[in-house]
Design a protein around this motif. Structure first.
Motif, PDB file in Angstrom:
ATOM      1  N   LEU B 302     -46.768  59.217 -62.839  1.00  0.00           N
ATOM      2  CA  LEU B 302     -47.562  58.776 -63.756  1.00  0.00           C
ATOM      3  C   LEU B 302     -46.808  58.364 -65.065  1.00  0.00           C
ATOM      4  O   LEU B 302     -47.191  57.292 -65.844  1.00  0.00           O
ATOM      5  CB  LEU B 302     -48.794  59.773 -64.149  1.00  0.00           C
ATOM      6  CG  LEU B 302     -49.950  59.798 -63.476  1.00  0.00           C
ATOM      7  CD1 LEU B 302     -50.840  61.021 -63.762  1.00  0.00           C
ATOM      8  CD2 LEU B 302     -50.705  58.549 -63.634  1.00  0.00           C
ATOM      9  N   THR B 303     -45.651  59.136 -65.259  1.00  0.00           N
ATOM     10  CA  THR B 303     -45.202  58.956 -66.372  1.00  0.00           C
ATOM     11  C   THR B 303     -44.165  57.208 -66.469  1.00  0.00           C
ATOM     12  O   THR B 303     -43.792  56.843 -67.202  1.00  0.00           O
ATOM     13  CB  THR B 303     -43.887  59.972 -66.853  1.00  0.00           C
ATOM     14  OG1 THR B 303     -43.326  60.117 -65.605  1.00  0.00           O
ATOM     15  CG2 THR B 303     -44.664  61.187 -67.244  1.00  0.00           C
ATOM     16  N   PRO B 318     -68.111  56.607 -66.242  1.00  0.00           N
ATOM     17  CA  PRO B 318     -67.468  56.506 -67.357  1.00  0.00           C
ATOM     18  C   PRO B 318     -66.343  57.924 -67.014  1.00  0.00           C
ATOM     19  O   PRO B 318     -65.073  57.842 -67.797  1.00  0.00           O
ATOM     20  CB  PRO B 318     -68.319  57.348 -68.390  1.00  0.00           C
ATOM     21  CG  PRO B 318     -69.789  56.736 -68.154  1.00  0.00           C
ATOM     22  CD  PRO B 318     -69.652  56.604 -66.459  1.00  0.00           C
ATOM     23  N   SER B 319     -66.469  58.681 -66.132  1.00  0.00           N
ATOM     24  CA  SER B 319     -65.651  59.674 -65.797  1.00  0.00           C
ATOM     25  C   SER B 319     -64.423  59.373 -65.153  1.00  0.00           C
ATOM     26  O   SER B 319     -63.509  59.822 -64.773  1.00  0.00           O
ATOM     27  CB  SER B 319     -66.218  61.020 -65.115  1.00  0.00           C
ATOM     28  OG  SER B 319     -66.410  60.411 -63.713  1.00  0.00           O
ATOM     29  N   SER B 320     -64.551  57.935 -64.690  1.00  0.00           N
ATOM     30  CA  SER B 320     -63.225  57.498 -64.012  1.00  0.00           C
ATOM     31  C   SER B 320     -62.293  56.917 -64.800  1.00  0.00           C
ATOM     32  O   SER B 320     -60.977  56.584 -64.889  1.00  0.00           O
ATOM     33  CB  SER B 320     -63.629  56.355 -63.111  1.00  0.00           C
ATOM     34  OG  SER B 320     -64.269  57.015 -61.807  1.00  0.00           O
ATOM     35  N   ILE B 321     -62.938  56.681 -66.093  1.00  0.00           N
ATOM     36  CA  ILE B 321     -61.997  55.862 -67.321  1.00  0.00           C
ATOM     37  C   ILE B 321     -61.045  57.075 -67.897  1.00  0.00           C
ATOM     38  O   ILE B 321     -61.645  57.984 -68.348  1.00  0.00           O
ATOM     39  CB  ILE B 321     -62.990  55.191 -68.058  1.00  0.00           C
ATOM     40  CG1 ILE B 321     -63.358  54.026 -67.288  1.00  0.00           C
ATOM     41  CG2 ILE B 321     -62.278  54.618 -69.483  1.00  0.00           C
ATOM     42  CD1 ILE B 321     -64.387  53.246 -68.213  1.00  0.00           C
ATOM     43  N   ASN B 322     -59.952  56.764 -68.388  1.00  0.00           N
ATOM     44  CA  ASN B 322     -58.881  57.455 -68.835  1.00  0.00           C
ATOM     45  C   ASN B 322     -58.855  59.009 -68.027  1.00  0.00           C
ATOM     46  O   ASN B 322     -58.603  60.171 -68.860  1.00  0.00           O
ATOM     47  CB  ASN B 322     -59.493  57.989 -70.395  1.00  0.00           C
ATOM     48  CG  ASN B 322     -59.100  56.630 -71.085  1.00  0.00           C
ATOM     49  OD1 ASN B 322     -58.464  55.931 -70.919  1.00  0.00           O
ATOM     50  ND2 ASN B 322     -60.070  56.604 -72.377  1.00  0.00           N
ATOM     51  N   LYS B 323     -59.111  58.900 -67.014  1.00  0.00           N
ATOM     52  CA  LYS B 323     -59.010  60.245 -66.294  1.00  0.00           C
ATOM     53  C   LYS B 323     -57.464  60.484 -65.919  1.00  0.00           C
ATOM     54  O   LYS B 323     -56.951  61.563 -66.142  1.00  0.00           O
ATOM     55  CB  LYS B 323     -59.807  60.247 -64.861  1.00  0.00           C
ATOM     56  CG  LYS B 323     -59.674  61.522 -64.169  1.00  0.00           C
ATOM     57  CD  LYS B 323     -60.743  61.566 -62.928  1.00  0.00           C
ATOM     58  CE  LYS B 323     -60.346  60.626 -61.820  1.00  0.00           C
ATOM     59  NZ  LYS B 323     -61.147  60.755 -60.616  1.00  0.00           N
ATOM     60  N   ASN B 324     -56.968  59.632 -65.217  1.00  0.00           N
ATOM     61  CA  ASN B 324     -55.411  59.821 -64.949  1.00  0.00           C
ATOM     62  C   ASN B 324     -54.306  59.104 -66.010  1.00  0.00           C
ATOM     63  O   ASN B 324     -53.465  59.473 -66.282  1.00  0.00           O
ATOM     64  CB  ASN B 324     -55.044  59.576 -63.561  1.00  0.00           C
ATOM     65  CG  ASN B 324     -55.888  60.187 -62.502  1.00  0.00           C
ATOM     66  OD1 ASN B 324     -56.456  61.246 -62.795  1.00  0.00           O
ATOM     67  ND2 ASN B 324     -56.356  59.500 -61.388  1.00  0.00           N
ATOM     68  N   VAL B 325     -55.137  58.242 -66.170  1.00  0.00           N
ATOM     69  CA  VAL B 325     -54.044  57.115 -67.067  1.00  0.00           C
ATOM     70  C   VAL B 325     -54.917  56.630 -68.323  1.00  0.00           C
ATOM     71  O   VAL B 325     -56.056  56.121 -68.223  1.00  0.00           O
ATOM     72  CB  VAL B 325     -53.692  55.980 -66.415  1.00  0.00           C
ATOM     73  CG1 VAL B 325     -52.921  54.792 -67.023  1.00  0.00           C
ATOM     74  CG2 VAL B 325     -52.936  56.258 -65.063  1.00  0.00           C
ATOM     75  N   ARG B 326     -54.409  56.698 -69.421  1.00  0.00           N
ATOM     76  CA  ARG B 326     -55.066  56.337 -70.683  1.00  0.00           C
ATOM     77  C   ARG B 326     -55.122  54.719 -70.510  1.00  0.00           C
ATOM     78  O   ARG B 326     -54.349  53.894 -70.577  1.00  0.00           O
ATOM     79  CB  ARG B 326     -54.477  56.745 -71.850  1.00  0.00           C
ATOM     80  CG  ARG B 326     -55.101  56.485 -73.124  1.00  0.00           C
ATOM     81  CD  ARG B 326     -54.910  57.464 -74.214  1.00  0.00           C
ATOM     82  NE  ARG B 326     -55.662  58.657 -74.190  1.00  0.00           N
ATOM     83  CZ  ARG B 326     -57.096  58.667 -74.348  1.00  0.00           C
ATOM     84  NH1 ARG B 326     -57.661  57.717 -74.701  1.00  0.00           N
ATOM     85  NH2 ARG B 326     -57.591  59.932 -74.139  1.00  0.00           N
TER      86      ARG B 326
END
Lengths: 170, 600
Positions: B302-303, B318-326
């Motif tokens: 991810l980094t 909405p819970s798929s948004i900003n879950k792993n990646v902003r």
């Protein structure tokens, strides 16, 4: 992204259908996804519409808190999710029943401190008191800490209930 | 219908729970149920016996029923329906339900339950079905009163198919199925709390189009959400990709939304994705994610994920948004509606995109394409699995072909080598990675599309996990084709053991395999085998030609590995290429990091 993000404490109010299993859904969501629950209170608040209000205190990074709210909102019986920590000023209260067993000077001291904290003795024997105290989590913690050396036996706490200040509803 | 009041039962007439259930299913447009009977659901089976509106497909294990319903749902866009009994019937369905939850497939699963007065008594074939399935369904219900039954069924279909789709369980105690109650028509049911937003925020869409116009190295990153939104969404996406001239890559789940034959399509990205797709992802300056959830198989470390990019994410959940990646610009809404609006704005505004920068970006992508990342060493003596799939691709041209897969190397090779030009033609277990998915899924696809060419690309290990469904396939004369790429190993496990565990092939060799040709024949199917490259074409042609179920045992290279590969914990620009790489960087150049080892 590399440095760990700071975590913060949030109080979240959730309006849900009062139906079997709803609490299990909410609690299962937290355990299944590895979120923290610091406290949780639940009770029916609108008997006519069969709605319950759940108040959850949790900690997490801003990204985790955002996820928690989105995941809660996704549960089918959930009507509303409100972050009272972000939504402006809110009143938070907890109630605790604190049992202290002591005699002599310690017993007198516990009563004196209870008075300062505006705690009420709701049960009394020759050797014990049960105090009822309400206030913020910090105040309850302070009260319990003071009772510790005076003969604290046990504590029962409700966890936080909270409501936004001002005239607006959830 | 014009019938006299004397012959039509008045609306207030009460019916049994089982009859109400079937009536509600028919009103929801259900035509097929995949199921398996048992004590608790006997009243439903009795009601099924006396009607013709619903077709029941008798599977051989409940797990097969759910995967079949998934195949049916994914190839039609309808809700798949499953009927199983209490206890073991319900617990056998759990893997399929979890699979459907992970891949967002609309399923309604009806489970029998012991009568209400026995619930909690450890009765025979009792299980806490709502408790067990709570975390693996989108929602579940226990119907305790027959008066609620029809309403719950209608609600369940609404929940299963709206928003981000998913599986819904309705647990039905036996006494409720016998009890008489009134019917509630579907149009009288309005869900009080679950009505997900479909229409995107107009300002956000306008902003997105503005960002797209300014991008120098843009990339569409599209996923299963586009497929779930319906074929119109895939068309709109293709139009938008063509109108902008931006490159497009897709997740495993999104294949077919943009035609693979379109020159703007770079192929699949992710762990076994295309070199050019992953490098484009890493180097892009604007990522437009459409119905994709930034899964770890896609992002790699991810980094190091697309470090120089602005990100737009369109998702109905909405819970798929900003879950792993902003992301920089979230847009909550249906993919189709959002893409339509984006296309309208793009065409209306005719934004001046940076043509020079875009040309340079494409030039760079063409450079990456030259790496020819799927290249493998051809052999004249042993069948390479990639070769078998290339031939399958060539020989199925002109057919209406639906592909399902099991899970493992063959699945990734299928995703790499088979080309999907239409949505809903590719069914694979993406999120959960369920071995044994492909055969029952193919069965469900074939039920929905009786005349289509339905092929399960399988491995010899996966196929054994739901092999019993060959019996179902025989019973309903479903001409499903099973192409087993038989390398006598759990190939992906073996590959990881080779790359990560010093070649210690612990328990990954498939000993004592059955003779698949004889096995097919014993299940009333045609069995074929190819052992040499020269036999591949004849066997595949025969498989396609025969109007019966066919199982092909394709004996392939045991040691072939699936490349390219982003090792766990690595970045998109740290891909491993195969031994045939034209720049000679074999996989042994880059050992896998300690941190990568612990990742799945």
């Amino acid at each position: 992204m590399t440095q760990p993000q700071p975590t913060a404490r949030h109080t979240i109010a959730v309006l849900v259908d009062n139906e079997p299993g709803i609490l299990a859904r909410v609690v299962g969501l937290f355990s299944g996804r590895g979120y923290n629950i610091e406290s949780l209170t639940v009770s029916e608040t609108d008997a006519h519409a069969h709605l319950s209000r759940i108040t959850i205190v949790t900690t997490g990074t801003p990204m985790v808190i955002e996820q928690i709210k989105a995941q809660l909102d996704r549960l089918v019986p959930v009507h509303k999710v409100c972050d009272l920590t972000l939504g402006g000023p809110a009143v938070e209260r907890e109630l605790a029943l604190v049992k202290v067993a002591a005699t002599g000077e310690k017993r007198v001291e516990s009563l004196r401190i209870a008075d300062i904290f505006r705690a009420r003795a709701v049960d009394s024997t020759i050797k014990s008191f049960v105090f009822e105290v309400t206030g913020s989590t910090d105040k309850i913690n302070a009260f319990i800490a003071l009772m510790e050396p005076l003969g604290l036996v046990e504590v029962s706490r409700t966890g936080v209930v909270a409501i936004a200040r001002g005239g607006q509803g959830l | 219908m014009a019938s006299s009041p004397a012959t039509t039962a008045p609306a207030t007439t009460e019916q049994s729970g089982a009859e109400l259930l079937l009536k509600a299913l028919v009103d929801q447009g259900v035509e097929v149920i995949f199921g398996y009977p048992g004590g608790a659901v006997l009243p439903i089976y009795d009601a099924i016996f006396g009607q013709n509106a619903l077709r029941h497909i008798l599977v051989r294990q409940e797990g097969g029923a759910v995967h079949a319903a998934e195949g049916y749902a994914r190839s039609t866009g309808k809700v798949g329906v499953v009927l199983v009994t209490s206890g073991p019937g319900a617990t056998n369905a759990v893997t399929g339900l979890t699979d459907a939850l992970m891949d967002s497939i609309p399923i309604v699963c009806l489970t029998g339950q012991v009568p209400t007065h026995l619930i909690g008594n450890d009765a025979f074939q009792e299980a806490d079905t709502t408790g067990i399935t709570r975390p693996c369904t989108k929602h579940n219900y226990l119907v305790k009163d027959v008066k609620d039954l029809a309403r719950v069924v209608h609600e369940a279909f609404h929940v299963a198919k709206s928003g981000r789709p998913g599986p819904v369980v309705i647990d039905l105690p036996k006494d409720v199925l016998f009890a008489k109650g009134p019917y509630t028509p579907a149009d009288e049911v309005k869900h009080k709390s679950y009505n997900p937003r479909r229409t995107p925020d107009a300002a956000a869409v306008a902003k997105a189009v503005e960002m797209m116009a300014q991008a120098k190295r843009p990339l569409f990153y599209t996923g299963g959400g586009v497929i779930n939104s319906g074929p119109e969404a895939s068309e709109l996406l293709t139009k938008l990709v063509r109108a902008t001239g931006f490159p497009c890559t897709s997740t495993l789940m999104g294949l077919g939304a943009v035609p693979a034959s379109d020159p703007l399509f770079l192929g699949m990205l992710g762990m076994h994705g295309m070199y050019e797709a992953n490098w484009a992802m890493h180097d892009c300056d604007l990522m437009i994610a459409v119905g994709a959830r930034f899964d770890d198989r896609v992002t790699g470390r991810l980094t190091a994920f697309a470090p120089h990019s602005k990100k737009i994410q369109i998702d109905i959940d909405p819970s798929s948004i900003n879950k792993n990646v902003r992301v920089d610009l979230p847009i909550v809404g249906d993919c189709g509606e959002t893409l339509a609006e984006m296309l309208r704005l793009w065409k209306g505004k005719k934004p001046k995109s940076d043509g020079k920068a875009l040309a340079a970006w494409w030039k760079q992508i063409e450079e990456w394409k030259k790496r020819d990342c799927l290249r493998y060493e051809q052999s004249s003596t042993i069948i390479k699995p990639q070769y078998a799939l290339q031939r399958l691709q060539a020989l199925t041209k002109g057919h209406d072909t639906y592909i399902t897969t099991e899970v493992g190397q063959h699945q990734m090779w299928a995703a790499q080598f088979l080309k999907f030009d239409k949505p809903n033609h590719w069914m694979t277990s993406g999120g959960l990675g369920t071995m044994g998915y492909g055969l029952p899924a193919a069965m469900g696809v074939q039920i929905a599309h009786p005349d289509a060419l339905v092929i399960d690309v399988a491995g010899e290990a996966s196929i054994l996990m739901n092999i019993q469904e060959l019996s179902t396939i025989a019973q309903y004369r479903l001409p499903v084709k099973v192409l087993i790429l038989n390398n006598q190993y759990m190939g992906m496990v073996r590959q990881w053991q080779e790359l990560l565990h010093g070649g210690r092939y612990s328990e990954s060799y498939m000993d004592s395999l059955p003779d698949f040709v004889k096995l097919a024949e014993s299940f009333h199917c045609v069995g074929l085998r190819a052992t040499k490259p020269s036999e591949v074409d004849d066997v595949l042609k025969e498989m396609i030609k025969v109007k019966k179920p066919v199982m092909v045992d394709m004996i392939v290279d045991q040691k072939e590995n699936c490349f390219p590969m982003i090792p766990s914990g690595a970045a998109h620009n740290e891909m491993l290429l195969g031994p045939a790489d034209n720049q000679g960087s074999g996989p042994k150049d880059k050992p896998i990091s300690e941190e990568g080892m612990v990742l799945v």
